[in-house]
Design an enzyme around this catalytic site. Structure first.
Site, PDB file in Angstrom:
ATOM      1  N   ASP A  98     -10.461 -13.502  25.154  1.00  0.00           N
ATOM      2  CA  ASP A  98      -9.438 -12.492  25.391  1.00  0.00           C
ATOM      3  C   ASP A  98      -9.981 -11.318  26.213  1.00  0.00           C
ATOM      4  O   ASP A  98     -11.128 -10.898  26.030  1.00  0.00           O
ATOM      5  CB  ASP A  98      -8.982 -11.974  24.010  1.00  0.00           C
ATOM      6  CG  ASP A  98      -7.855 -10.967  24.083  1.00  0.00           C
ATOM      7  OD1 ASP A  98      -6.736 -11.351  24.473  1.00  0.00           O
ATOM      8  OD2 ASP A  98      -8.086  -9.782  23.742  1.00  0.00           O
ATOM      9  N   GLU A 110      -9.599 -14.983  29.873  1.00  0.00           N
ATOM     10  CA  GLU A 110      -8.357 -14.335  30.271  1.00  0.00           C
ATOM     11  C   GLU A 110      -8.667 -13.186  31.221  1.00  0.00           C
ATOM     12  O   GLU A 110      -9.200 -12.152  30.811  1.00  0.00           O
ATOM     13  CB  GLU A 110      -7.593 -13.793  29.051  1.00  0.00           C
ATOM     14  CG  GLU A 110      -6.205 -13.304  29.446  1.00  0.00           C
ATOM     15  CD  GLU A 110      -5.809 -11.955  28.880  1.00  0.00           C
ATOM     16  OE1 GLU A 110      -4.633 -11.606  28.997  1.00  0.00           O
ATOM     17  OE2 GLU A 110      -6.674 -11.229  28.341  1.00  0.00           O
TER      18      GLU A 110
END
Ligand code: AAO
Length: 512
Positions: free
Chosen positions: A212, A248
């Site tokens: 993330d 990401e």
């Protein structure tokens, strides 16, 4: 010596691009906010038998708990510790899920939130998913433990302490993303805690990580963390297999940080893919399907071997992240099914299918007022399990796009055509296109407002094929349209612009 280090780094980088999906499988599904017990059952009853390659799970570690009924989905992105109890279940349930999914050939990829802990205004107390005490104001997380000195605030140069300008790479990495307490990953101690957390999961049997918020971490810090990861568990993978890493990084252009800085460390999410594909299927900005002849790198996307692609994700389906209104989601099922089918038929990238829950969408001036709403839950705030209806769809607010016949069948299509080249392109210079994958599959789309009526070269061996969109082959019979391919590989296609699903797909295993 230098040469040796370069080779070692390069080798490591490459290894972390491999999703280690089992032979004959290709696609990943994100079972967003599902409970571990439901994922285990889904692997056995559906994903394994239908050829899915892996599941991206929601963050498994301890996270903040906000007051019921205010239980936003995004609590999962505010870590409190690396204890493995979350809204999706306990550590035992997590382990059971990993084992059962691995045993039916379905990999587990963990959404790893390692850039930050909870928001600065997260308060003090035990409102956390395992009940651990913390104090966000004092930056004290004793269950890790992290304290005041493990965060980046001394490096951040903005007045608010938050990221204020995405044009300045320093503040994007050293300041707080939407006020989330930013970990100092340059410190060996912090890297060590993060690496230990990921290694526990690797040893339990996960195949890799969706990392993330990578834009907000320095590539060098990430390289150090990835370098400390164990090899995959040899109970399920061959010795020396590196965990799959996909990072990401939102890069639609125009910012100081680009995906290029990350592609040598692992794969990266290609956000241009869904934004562009949505624009094409919506026919916005003068886009036409015929322009996708050179889809992939030809559209300015990163190179094939570095990309993870998707039509929508858990952020941009509700207006978070990037892509805006162009993104096609389950709320627009017709273009969504077409876009997902296009992605799964096309050879570019490692593909991820979204599986969502429904919420009370309420859009005012382009913004969804309910973009925070969490998964279907009981009155005590606990997440509901996923009931399966007699027709194989899901109940209780779980959308299960991955179970829609058109999408499941395109996941199988991708498996059948794996390794075959993009071939036999045809278009009408508008929104009717067709392409094949060598002699193993062929797909035809009609996104124009008039009918398609064409004889096309499919590249497939002669015979009668069952269209896997309007139906499928069941016990030697076809429940949908039938397509006759002649000995010369040519076939006639008729697709009304008013069809429920205005596209047709055939493949080697749908031959009758
Ligand atoms: C919540 C509350 C906040 C509160 C915070 C702390 O909503 O108000 O301050 O708690 O108490 C998720 C939610 C957040 C939530 C957070 C923590 O989405 O709402 O905050 O959990 O609970 C950036 C990041 C990207 C991130 C994305 C959402 O770069 O990493 O924002 N995605 C991941 C996860 C996501 C999660 C987090 C990270 C945090 O997938 O679920 O947040 O763990 C530009 C930048 C992007 C940036 C976007 C959005 O994008 O390029 O990097 O993403 O802005 O800020 C056009 C442009 C495009 C631009 C976009 C938006 O499309 O082309 O580049 O506009 O301006």
């Amino acid at each position: 010596m230098k040469w040796f280090i370069l080779v070692a780094l390069f080798g490591l980088g490459l290894a972390q691009h491999n999703p280690h999906i089992k032979k004959g499988r290709t696609a990943i599904v994100h079972l967003f906010e599902w409970r571990w017990a439901d994922i285990a059952a889904e692997c056995e009853r559906y994903l394994g038998p239908n050829g899915f390659g892996g599941v991206q799970i929601s963050p498994p570690n301890e996270h903040i708990m906000l007051d019921n009924p205010w239980r936003p989905w995004w609590m999962r992105y505010q870590p409190i510790s690396y204890n493995l109890c979350s809204r999706s279940g306990s550590e035992d349930e997590l382990r059971d899920m990993i084992t059962r999914c691995n045993n039916v050939g379905v990999n587990i990829y963990v959404d790893a939130v390692i850039n930050h802990m909870c928001g600065a205004s997260g308060g003090e107390g035990t409102h956390s998913s395992c009940g651990s005490w913390f104090d966000a104001g004092k930056k004290d997380f004793p269950s890790v433990p992290f304290s005041n000195c493990d965060f980046n605030d001394n490096k951040c140069r903005t007045g608010s302490g938050n990221i204020e300008n995405y044009g300045d790479a320093n503040q994007v990495r050293d300041c707080r993303l939407v006020s989330l307490l930013d970990l100092a990953l340059e410190k060996d101690y912090v890297r060590g805690k993060v690496t230990d957390f990921l290694n526990v999961l690797i040893d339990m049997g996960v195949a890799g990580f969706r990392v993330d918020a990578c834009k907000h971490m320095w590539p060098g810090d990430l390289a150090a963390v990835y370098g400390g990861l164990h090899n995959l568990n040899t109970k399920w993978w061959s010795a020396g297999s590196r965990p799959f890493i996909f990072q990401e990084v939102i890069d639609l252009g125009g910012e100081s940080i680009t995906t290029k800085e990350y592609v040598n460390l692992g794969r990266v999410t290609e956000f241009k893919y869904g934004a562009k594909l949505g624009t094409v299927f919506r026919k916005w900005n003068g886009e036409k399907l015929c322009y996708t002849r050179n889809w992939g790198e030809g559209w300015g996307f990163m190179s094939d071997g570095n990309a993870v692609v998707f039509v929508d994700n858990h952020d941009n389906q509700r207006g978070h992240g990037a892509g805006g209104a162009a993104i096609v989601t389950f709320w627009d099922p017709r273009p969504h099914k077409m876009a997902v089918a296009y992605m799964l038929a096309h050879p570019y990238g490692v593909t991820r299918v979204m599986s969502s829950f429904r919420w009370n969408r309420h859009i005012v001036n382009g913004k969804d007022q309910n973009d925070w709403m969490g998964p279907p839950s009981h009155s005590d705030g606990s997440t509901k399990s996923v009931p399966i209806n007699p027709d194989q769809t899901c109940g209780d607010g779980w959308v299960c796009e991955h179970r829609w016949r058109q999408i499941t069948n395109m996941v199988k299509f991708r498996n059948v055509v794996d390794g075959q080249p993009h071939s036999n392109w045809w278009d009408n210079q508008s929104n009717q296109v067709a392409f094949g994958r060598g002699n193993r599959g062929f797909i035809v789309f009609n996104n124009d407002d008039w009918d398609l009526d064409e004889t096309l070269n499919t590249g497939m061996p002669g015979g009668t094929y069952c269209d896997v969109i309007s139906g499928q082959k069941e016990g030697g019979r076809c429940t949908g349209k039938q397509i006759q391919v002649g000995g010369d590989g040519r076939a006639h296609f008729k697709i009304s612009s008013r069809d429920e699903d205005p596209f047709v797909a055939i493949h080697a295993e749908s031959k009758l």
